[in-house]
Scaffold this motif. Structure first.
Motif, PDB file in Angstrom:
ATOM      1  N   VAL A  50       0.861  -1.170   0.000  1.00 36.56           N
ATOM      2  CA  VAL A  50       0.000   0.000   0.000  1.00 36.56           C
ATOM      3  C   VAL A  50       0.900   1.223   0.000  1.00 36.56           C
ATOM      4  O   VAL A  50       1.826   1.306   0.812  1.00 36.56           O
ATOM      5  CB  VAL A  50      -0.904   0.024   1.245  1.00 36.56           C
ATOM      6  N   THR A  51       0.643   2.141  -0.911  1.00 37.86           N
ATOM      7  CA  THR A  51       1.417   3.376  -0.904  1.00 37.86           C
ATOM      8  C   THR A  51       0.605   4.467  -0.237  1.00 37.86           C
ATOM      9  O   THR A  51      -0.621   4.499  -0.339  1.00 37.86           O
ATOM     10  CB  THR A  51       1.789   3.819  -2.334  1.00 37.86           C
ATOM     11  N   ARG A  52       1.295   5.323   0.454  1.00 34.76           N
ATOM     12  CA  ARG A  52       0.638   6.452   1.093  1.00 34.76           C
ATOM     13  C   ARG A  52       1.456   7.700   0.834  1.00 34.76           C
ATOM     14  O   ARG A  52       2.662   7.638   0.576  1.00 34.76           O
ATOM     15  CB  ARG A  52       0.446   6.219   2.586  1.00 34.76           C
ATOM     16  N   ILE A  66       5.602  12.858  -1.236  1.00 29.07           N
ATOM     17  CA  ILE A  66       6.122  11.690  -1.943  1.00 29.07           C
ATOM     18  C   ILE A  66       5.280  10.471  -1.601  1.00 29.07           C
ATOM     19  O   ILE A  66       4.526  10.466  -0.627  1.00 29.07           O
ATOM     20  CB  ILE A  66       7.607  11.410  -1.585  1.00 29.07           C
ATOM     21  N   ASP A  67       5.404   9.420  -2.417  1.00 26.59           N
ATOM     22  CA  ASP A  67       4.736   8.145  -2.157  1.00 26.59           C
ATOM     23  C   ASP A  67       5.687   7.249  -1.371  1.00 26.59           C
ATOM     24  O   ASP A  67       6.854   7.099  -1.729  1.00 26.59           O
ATOM     25  CB  ASP A  67       4.358   7.444  -3.462  1.00 26.59           C
ATOM     26  N   ARG A  68       5.183   6.653  -0.305  1.00 25.29           N
ATOM     27  CA  ARG A  68       5.979   5.734   0.487  1.00 25.29           C
ATOM     28  C   ARG A  68       5.182   4.449   0.660  1.00 25.29           C
ATOM     29  O   ARG A  68       3.980   4.479   0.883  1.00 25.29           O
ATOM     30  CB  ARG A  68       6.309   6.340   1.840  1.00 25.29           C
ATOM     31  N   VAL A  69       5.865   3.320   0.567  1.00 26.15           N
ATOM     32  CA  VAL A  69       5.214   2.018   0.699  1.00 26.15           C
ATOM     33  C   VAL A  69       4.977   1.747   2.184  1.00 26.15           C
ATOM     34  O   VAL A  69       5.884   1.876   3.004  1.00 26.15           O
ATOM     35  CB  VAL A  69       6.080   0.909   0.074  1.00 26.15           C
ATOM     36  N   LYS A  71       3.971  -0.933   5.088  1.00 22.33           N
ATOM     37  CA  LYS A  71       4.049  -2.365   5.330  1.00 22.33           C
ATOM     38  C   LYS A  71       2.710  -2.862   5.880  1.00 22.33           C
ATOM     39  O   LYS A  71       2.150  -2.265   6.796  1.00 22.33           O
ATOM     40  CB  LYS A  71       5.148  -2.626   6.345  1.00 22.33           C
ATOM     41  N   VAL A  72       2.197  -3.931   5.309  1.00 24.47           N
ATOM     42  CA  VAL A  72       0.964  -4.546   5.798  1.00 24.47           C
ATOM     43  C   VAL A  72       1.327  -5.954   6.256  1.00 24.47           C
ATOM     44  O   VAL A  72       1.714  -6.797   5.457  1.00 24.47           O
ATOM     45  CB  VAL A  72      -0.122  -4.614   4.694  1.00 24.47           C
TER      46      VAL A  72
END
Length: 140
Positions: A50-52, A66-69, A71-72
């Protein structure tokens, strides 16, 4: 003619927020939906990401979006020749009757257990377990 006279003015009261138990239930249902996507990705051999959007400073010292991944972490794991599925609220494992996990034989069965968790949460069967999980322990 005044500016307010041109507007359609009515008396309104803002609707109250949802009760805390309903907010917690919705949070759990959203997390269960996400876990179904994690399980489907694991079944197909992929990883679920999931990017946020986050604010960070670039080389020039400016704040940029910026987009950061994100962790799920999956609520299921392989052990003892099968898969165990836990229902979590935040980082706490919810108690499920006599235990805290459901065992299934194959990874493809995990989505069925997550669907059962979702049905139980919708029916209100997990409300008591959620309320116990969010209680803060008093310092000694």
């Amino acid at each position: 003619m005044s500016q307010l006279a041109k507007l359609n003015i009515k008396t309104a009261t803002r609707a109250a927020k949802l009760p805390a138990s309903e907010q917690r239930k919705r949070k759990l249902l959203a997390a269960l939906d996400e876990q179904v996507l994690v399980a489907q990705a694991a079944i197909s051999g992929e990883t679920y990401e999931v990017t946020r959007k986050v604010w960070a400073k670039n080389e020039a010292g400016e704040s940029v979006l910026i987009d950061r991944v994100r962790k799920v972490r999956p609520w299921f794991f392989e052990q003892d020749g099968g898969w165990y599925v836990q229902c979590r609220y935040g980082n706490k494992v919810l108690p499920l009757g006599d235990g805290n996990a459901v065992q299934v034989k194959a990874l493809k069965d995990v989505t069925g257990v997550l669907a059962a968790f979702k049905a139980a949460a919708t029916a209100g069967e997990l409300d008591e377990a959620i309320s116990t999980a969010v209680e803060r322990k008093k310092p000694k």
